[in-house]
Design a protein around this motif. Structure first.
Motif: not given
Length: 545
Positions: A400-402, A406-410
């Protein structure tokens, strides 16, 4: 079974469990064609359910816990939607396979201890599970245990003196759950002790004479040490039990250490748990880590690059030509093809076998294209694709690029890994990014890990400073700078392989911290792998992690 559709999208397929608090069904989301476990709690039992507790559980993220995705009411019933976990519960396992041996008991004991430790260390209040028993534990095909059914879990609060009502499973429930006191971490330790007792001896604690005999009276080949641990776990007086899970873990590890000495150096292995690792902004690190996990540990691994604008994964994995041929054939990137197949309801096996690039055995690659027109776009819901990847692979690594968080990924990730250069300006920048992620998105700081990448001792920040910045518990270690490694980047070669030849000790140390070296015999296979392919001797490596 009569066809039912809940919440307009969950089709009931089968009843998979029933208990005092409700019925559990296997259901299919007809829109996404994904499977879930749905617990139905009727209006009578809802008085014993605190929905706020489930709101707390929704935020938990641990590989041994099913994720809670949704809670809704319909026809006066409460429905809780969780991960559907493939496997067999330990009650059925015991019925089909008989009792377990001591080595398996130690392994399972530790797995369950670590998930209870996670629950008991929640802030501001510990979470007490209160319903440990074989039927609430699922054994997956990978040998990992999953703790399910949080219907009666609660927060521990110092202000309460007793539980409001008896809730638990008779025979496994501690005496204080019968209204004699408040359930505490020692309550879960009691039930865990009874559970292991049942699995070791086959004696059901819910049937007469209800007494737990010393395990060696039933199975003479068990050690005195395991008997002593179970006796202490199951004391009626909570004050005489282990007071903290850490105390119990230490006692179990002492048995493991003794077993290790008595088996002439054969190591005691922790069991692997499937993980989703989110790597922030470092495709090189993710590539090398994914290759090592798939090649050396033999685990089915997928790497997903969500950097839809400037994906570098094809370069790092040396698959530029494969990617070009793929796009020429399908007209889309592997990432797009996989997501389209997912939305069309294609079987998971077909999605990843047909859409992913495979540079090596057990390694699957999903990446987009370098395309300036994609700047700032989130082309689809990555969390759904990652959830599907998790169900099909042993290990899922997400890049994931800083600049595009993406909140869903976290929310789906077990750990967020920052692997950066250890210069002051870079470290400060990533520390700010991590602080924002943890504060604004409420990502647990305990699940953030830091690795110093391309570390140059004497030039970069000292390790003691890095450990202070990210905390010692978050610090994974270093991937040291090697001039020879830099040469591989500009050669037409698969340089994750070359990097591992130079840096296998650093990466192996990190593998141990994620408990990836999993099954008996794998350590020796790894040593043989290193000796055969690279001429290394790994006599001093701590294989226990």
């Amino acid at each position: 079974m009569e066809e039912r559709l809940l919440d307009g999208k969950y089709k009931i397929i089968d009843k998979i469990g029933h208990g005092g608090m409700g019925t559990v069904y296997k259901a299919e989301n007809v829109k996404l064609q994904t499977y879930w476990a749905i617990k139905e709690i009727n209006s009578i039992n809802q008085k014993n359910i605190n929905v706020k507790e489930y709101d707390i559980l929704k935020k938990l993220n641990h590989p041994a816990l099913p994720r809670i995705f949704d809670i809704f009411e319909e026809n006066s019933n409460l429905y809780i939607v969780e991960d559907y976990i493939e496997g067999i519960n330990l009650k059925e396992f015991l019925k089909n396979n008989g009792t377990i041996d001591e080595k398996t008991a130690i392994d399972w004991f530790l797995q369950l201890c670590h998930v209870l430790k996670f629950l008991h260390e929640q802030k501001p209040n510990p979470i007490i599970y209160r319903d440990m028993k074989p039927s609430n534990i699922i054994l997956t095909d990978q040998g990992a245990l999953k703790l399910v059914d949080f219907g009666i879990a609660r927060e521990y609060k110092d202000t309460a003196s007793t539980d409001t009502v008896f809730i638990g499973s008779r025979g496994y429930a501690a005496p204080e759950q019968y209204g004699l006191g408040q359930s505490t971490p020692a309550t879960d330790i009691y039930s865990l002790g009874v559970t292991i007792y049942h699995l070791l001896t086959g004696h059901d604690p819910t049937t007469p004479p209800y007494k737990l005999r010393p395990v060696r009276e039933i199975k003479g080949n068990l050690s005195q040490e395991i008997e002593n641990i179970i006796i202490k776990c199951t004391q009626e007086d909570p004050g005489k039990r282990y007071q903290k899970i850490d105390e119990l873990i230490e006692a179990i590890n002492n048995i493991a250490s003794k077993e290790k000495r008595e088996t002439k150096g054969k190591p005691y292995y922790k069991s692997f748990r499937r993980l989703i690792l989110c790597v922030l902004d470092n495709t090189e690190f993710a590539s090398e880590l994914g290759w090592i996990i798939s090649k050396a540990a033999g685990l089915k691994t997928v790497i997903i690059d969500t950097s839809y604008f400037d994906s570098k994964l094809d370069i790092c994995m040396c698959i530029e030509r494969k990617l070009s041929r793929y796009v020429a054939e399908y007209g889309k990137s592997p990432l797009e093809v996989a997501y389209n197949m997912l939305t069309e309801g294609t079987d998971l096996h077909q999605i990843f076998e047909n859409s992913a690039l495979k540079p090596a055995k057990n390694l699957y690659i999903l990446c987009g294209l370098f395309n300036f027109e994609n700047t700032g776009k989130a082309p689809f819901e990555f969390d759904k694709l990652i959830d599907a990847a998790y169900k099909y692979h042993d290990m899922c690594i997400v890049i994931m690029d800083r600049n595009t968080i993406y909140e869903g990924i976290l929310k789906t990730s077990d750990y967020l890994i920052v692997a950066s250069e250890a210069n002051f300006d870079v470290v400060r920048q990533y520390k700010k990014v991590v602080d924002i992620i943890c504060k604004r998105l409420q990502y647990p700081i305990t699940q953030v890990k830091y690795a110093a990448f391309n570390y140059k001792k004497g030039i970069n920040l000292p390790l003691d400073i890095l450990k202070k910045v990210f905390s010692p518990k978050c610090f994974l270690g270093t991937i040291n700078y090697k001039p020879e490694r830099e040469l591989y980047k500009n050669k037409d070669a698969f340089y994750p392989d070359s990097a591992f030849k130079l840096l296998e000790e650093e990466y192996s140390g990190m593998l141990g911290q994620f408990n990836i070296i999993a099954k008996p015999g794998l350590t020796e296979k790894l040593k043989e792998f290193f000796r055969k392919n690279f001429g290394f001797r790994r006599e001093n490596l701590d294989w226990e992690g």
